[in-house]
Motif scaffolding. Sequence first.
Motif, short mmCIF file in Angstrom:
data_model
loop_
_atom_site.label_atom_id
_atom_site.label_comp_id
_atom_site.label_asym_id
_atom_site.label_seq_id
_atom_site.Cartn_x
_atom_site.Cartn_y
_atom_site.Cartn_z
N TYR A 1 0.66 -1.10 0.39
CA TYR A 1 0.02 0.09 0.14
C TYR A 1 0.73 0.84 0.12
O TYR A 1 1.64 1.39 1.22
CB TYR A 1 -0.89 -0.07 0.93
N LYS B 1 -2.48 3.26 -3.39
CA LYS B 1 -3.08 1.95 -4.22
C LYS B 1 -2.20 0.92 -3.92
O LYS B 1 -1.51 0.59 -2.93
CB LYS B 1 -1.83 2.80 -5.89
N SER C 1 -0.92 -2.55 -4.19
CA SER C 1 -0.17 -3.63 -5.24
C SER C 1 -0.21 -4.83 -4.87
O SER C 1 0.49 -5.11 -3.47
CB SER C 1 0.90 -3.19 -5.76
#
Length: 171
Positions: free
Chosen positions: A94, A99, A101
């Motif tokens: 994070y 975002k 991933s």
Amino acid sequence: SGSILIYPKKFKGDTRTLYLTGEANFTVKKDKEHPFVVQTGDLNIEVLGTSFNVCLDNDNNSIETSLIEGSIRLYDSKYPSETFILKPNQKAIYSGNRKISLYNTDNVKETAWTRDHLVFESEKLSSVFHKIERWYGVNIELKCPEIANDRISGSFKNEQLPYVMEALKIQ
């Protein structure tokens, strides 16, 4: 070192929530009636009966979560409808841009610290120094900043700091 875990003396309501700064490894018994949530920064990790590792890295403004077994659900506290379910041997990162991933990972490496094993694999030298600083409680000054992004790998188990630094010097 430097990790902080905050939890109430008694959980209120049905959810067991605690707050983490730093790194911790959890093994949580499955209990659908009383969900277990770890909050670290803006990331919430809802445990669905599992074993996992969490590491908040303030220097890189990121949170890494590695699932060892079971499952966990991740979501940003500001966007709770966007969720990610991790499977064993997956890692979620994070980042500061909010975002999440997902990556495949090796949990032996991810949890090596729980067995007094310092491991880095093709990591930037600046990141390696940061890990060594946290591990040994020291400050390292990089006098040649042009090599900060050089990649390095290494593994040390119960080694004293002078030996680690000497080994890095040889690489």
